[in-house]
Design a protein around this motif. Structure first.
Motif, PDB file in Angstrom:
ATOM      1  N   LYS A 131      -0.505 -18.077  -8.411  1.00 26.53           N
ATOM      2  CA  LYS A 131      -1.676 -17.611  -9.174  1.00 26.53           C
ATOM      3  C   LYS A 131      -2.681 -16.951  -8.244  1.00 26.53           C
ATOM      4  CE  LYS A 131      -2.605 -19.779 -13.481  1.00 26.53           C
ATOM      5  NZ  LYS A 131      -2.552 -21.015 -14.102  1.00 26.53           N
ATOM      6  N   ALA A 132      -2.867 -17.574  -7.093  1.00 25.10           N
ATOM      7  CA  ALA A 132      -3.882 -17.078  -6.154  1.00 25.10           C
ATOM      8  C   ALA A 132      -3.547 -15.671  -5.650  1.00 25.10           C
ATOM      9  CB  ALA A 132      -4.017 -18.047  -4.979  1.00 25.10           C
ATOM     10  N   ILE A 133      -2.269 -15.306  -5.662  1.00 28.80           N
ATOM     11  CA  ILE A 133      -1.928 -13.929  -5.240  1.00 28.80           C
ATOM     12  C   ILE A 133      -1.616 -13.042  -6.453  1.00 28.80           C
ATOM     13  CG2 ILE A 133      -1.129 -14.582  -2.929  1.00 28.80           C
ATOM     14  CD1 ILE A 133       1.795 -14.026  -4.041  1.00 28.80           C
ATOM     15  N   GLY A 134      -1.983 -13.503  -7.634  1.00 22.59           N
ATOM     16  CA  GLY A 134      -1.757 -12.684  -8.836  1.00 22.59           C
ATOM     17  C   GLY A 134      -0.296 -12.631  -9.232  1.00 22.59           C
ATOM     18  N   ALA A 135       0.378 -13.788  -9.132  1.00 20.18           N
ATOM     19  CA  ALA A 135       1.810 -13.816  -9.448  1.00 20.18           C
ATOM     20  C   ALA A 135       2.125 -15.052 -10.279  1.00 20.18           C
ATOM     21  CB  ALA A 135       2.623 -13.831  -8.151  1.00 20.18           C
ATOM     22  N   VAL A 136       3.334 -15.105 -10.803  1.00 18.13           N
ATOM     23  CA  VAL A 136       3.819 -16.300 -11.491  1.00 18.13           C
ATOM     24  C   VAL A 136       5.180 -16.660 -10.915  1.00 18.13           C
ATOM     25  CG1 VAL A 136       2.623 -15.997 -13.705  1.00 18.13           C
ATOM     26  CG2 VAL A 136       4.831 -14.906 -13.343  1.00 18.13           C
ATOM     27  N   VAL A 137       5.521 -17.945 -11.051  1.00 19.15           N
ATOM     28  CA  VAL A 137       6.830 -18.406 -10.557  1.00 19.15           C
ATOM     29  C   VAL A 137       7.826 -18.384 -11.705  1.00 19.15           C
ATOM     30  CG1 VAL A 137       8.101 -20.324  -9.517  1.00 19.15           C
ATOM     31  CG2 VAL A 137       5.728 -19.873  -8.819  1.00 19.15           C
ATOM     32  N   LYS A 138       8.978 -17.779 -11.472  1.00 22.94           N
ATOM     33  CA  LYS A 138      10.046 -17.728 -12.471  1.00 22.94           C
ATOM     34  C   LYS A 138      11.369 -18.060 -11.789  1.00 22.94           C
ATOM     35  CE  LYS A 138       7.713 -16.136 -16.047  1.00 22.94           C
ATOM     36  NZ  LYS A 138       7.479 -17.086 -17.162  1.00 22.94           N
ATOM     37  N   LEU A 139      12.297 -18.661 -12.532  1.00 20.07           N
ATOM     38  CA  LEU A 139      13.656 -18.800 -12.009  1.00 20.07           C
ATOM     39  C   LEU A 139      14.379 -17.503 -12.353  1.00 20.07           C
ATOM     40  CD1 LEU A 139      15.794 -20.682 -10.636  1.00 20.07           C
ATOM     41  CD2 LEU A 139      16.639 -21.129 -12.933  1.00 20.07           C
ATOM     42  N   LEU A 140      14.757 -16.765 -11.323  1.00 16.38           N
ATOM     43  CA  LEU A 140      15.361 -15.453 -11.560  1.00 16.38           C
ATOM     44  C   LEU A 140      16.848 -15.454 -11.226  1.00 16.38           C
ATOM     45  CD1 LEU A 140      12.716 -12.988 -10.045  1.00 16.38           C
ATOM     46  CD2 LEU A 140      12.993 -13.704 -12.426  1.00 16.38           C
ATOM     47  N   ALA A 141      17.608 -14.742 -12.037  1.00 16.92           N
ATOM     48  CA  ALA A 141      18.991 -14.392 -11.686  1.00 16.92           C
ATOM     49  C   ALA A 141      18.912 -12.944 -11.210  1.00 16.92           C
ATOM     50  CB  ALA A 141      19.891 -14.507 -12.906  1.00 16.92           C
TER      51      ALA A 141
END
Ligand code: HSE
Length: 438
Positions: free
Chosen positions: A238-248
């Motif tokens: 969040k602090a870097i303007g991102a979200v965490v996702k599990l990606l393939a």
């Protein structure tokens, strides 16, 4: 024309909805196919389970092999490897086309099934195996057959997307978010297949095989689940303007000499909040495709659930049935390219590294030097004081967050090891890849 005889193997949530829709839409399906589809039987393990009003119990049988022998089209929704594999092979060799949603079977035995379909002169369809209702395999296999796919980035597991979304929106811990997912029926009592990334890895193998005309087995996929993702990682994103996702992530790689390869991996990653995949919330799935001519494409929808997944199954059934009526066949397995699978160490990615460090002169320079020594370039650094130095002689401490530019996974891993070994680094608090940008 005579009706086409359809056998349904398995009657769980998807099978029940397939049975219901086959009956409810029988007239329209017959129009679309050119002949009626007759459900001749439903193979189940036990006859006495309560299946609700959508299933005609007179169709139930426990003798799946006998049912397969009588069918023109077989829908396999049992899941797992056996007896599904043997039943599908029997169906294909006896001249029945097969529709399945079995990702594990496809990712482990796809070539064997395709070969059996070829020998039998019949078809194998499995749209429901990846991302439930979302049409993604047919677009890759057919709509993009004239293009060159560069990369496929997918959120292909709804359970983990729900868990990560709850961690993001409520600040919940991983354990609490999994408990919520279980309470709502998104996560299984044993959530291992989802949270450890096995489910997504099987889907990644299927996507990569189709996208790159290369046989990719489930074991070829580098797999990391989300069990080690902390509330701190989510807050750092969040602090870097991102979200965490599990990606393939399925990528065509190009080496310095121009030779091409394929890398296939499943792991949690930070993606910029502005990336289309960042807006995929709750248990939804999405697949983002980058193709040379088409550019960026996004496919979004429900990745699980009885009725949505039944839609994909019935779409395949109609295709297989139409081809049977017209005496034609759709595309078989395409693996002419057989690109080599590149090891994880060669993958180019970016790292978000969160460190707890001593707050004293020269610390930032020491960290920057260790990173530079591995040929890694820093994109941003953010430092925040955690403790001021105290009168009792306790040194100050700071949190240091480094986001790197793209580098090889091997160089980034070596960098993190070197940082962990520095005496000014109190702890490597978190390391996560950053994806979604070139
Ligand atoms: N368990 C999967 C998911 C659905 O959570 O998306 C079936 O693949």
């Amino acid at each position: 024309m005579e009706p086409l005889k359809v056998a349904l193997l398995g009657c769980g949530s998807v099978g029940t909805q397939v049975a219901r829709l086959l009956t409810a839409h029988a007239g329209e399906l017959a129009q679309r196919v050119g002949t009626p589809l007759e459900l001749i039987g439903i193979a189940v393990r036990t006859l006495d389970a309560d299946r609700g009003p959508d299933v005609d119990t007179r169709l139930l049988t426990t003798d799946a092999p006998e049912l397969v022998k009588r069918a023109d089209l077989v829908i396999e929704l049992i899941g797992g490897i056996e007896p599904a594999r043997t039943l599908i092979l029997d169906a294909l060799s006896s001249g029945a086309s097969v529709v399945t949603g079995n990702k594990a079977l496809l990712a482990e035995h796809g070539p064997e099934l395709y070969e059996a379909a070829d020998r039998g002169g019949v078809e194998l369809y499995y749209e429901a195996a990846v991302a439930g209702a979302i049409p993604i395999l047919r677009p890759i296999r057919e709509s993009l057959a004239g293009d060159r796919i560069r990369r496929v980035l997918g959120i292909v597991n709804g359970t983990t997307n729900y868990v990560l979304d709850k961690m993001d929106t409520t600040g919940a811990s991983f354990q609490d978010a999994v408990a919520q997912a279980q309470a709502l029926g998104y996560a299984e009592a044993d959530p291992t297949a989802d949270v450890e990334g096995y489910d997504a890895a099987a889907k990644a193998a299927i996507l990569a095989s189709l996208a790159f005309h290369t046989r990719v087995h489930a074991d070829d996929v580098h797999r990391e689940g989300i069990t080690t993702v902390t509330a701190g990682d989510v807050a750092s994103a969040k602090a870097i303007g991102a979200v965490v996702k599990l990606l393939a992530i399925c990528e065509r790689t190009v080496a310095a000499d121009g030779s091409e390869g394929v890398s296939v991996r499943v792991h949690p990653a930070m993606i910029p909040a502005g990336h289309p995949l960042a807006s995929v919330r709750e248990a939804f799935n999405a697949v983002f495709v980058e193709a040379e001519a088409a550019g960026e494409l996004m496919f979004y929808g429900r990745g699980a659930g009885g009725t949505p997944t039944a839609s994909a199954v019935l779409g395949d059934l109609v295709s297989a049935a139409r081809n049977r009526v017209s005496g034609s066949r759709g595309p078989g397995e395409s693996y002419y390219a057989q690109l080599p699978l590149r090891p994880m160490g060669e993958v180019i990615t970016r790292y978000h590294i969160s460190l707890a460090v001593a707050d004293r002169p020269g610390v930032l320079a020491t960290v920057a030097k260790a990173i530079a020594e591995h040929g890694v370039s820093i994109e941003t650094v953010r430092q925040q004081q955690i403790f001021e130095p105290t009168d009792e002689g306790q040194g100050g401490r700071a949190s240091l967050v480094v986001v790197t530019h793209a580098a090889t996974e091997a160089a980034l891993k070596a960098t993190v090891s070197a940082l962990a070994g520095l005496d000014i680094v109190t702890a490597v608090v978190g390391v996560m890849r950053v994806e979604g940008e070139d």
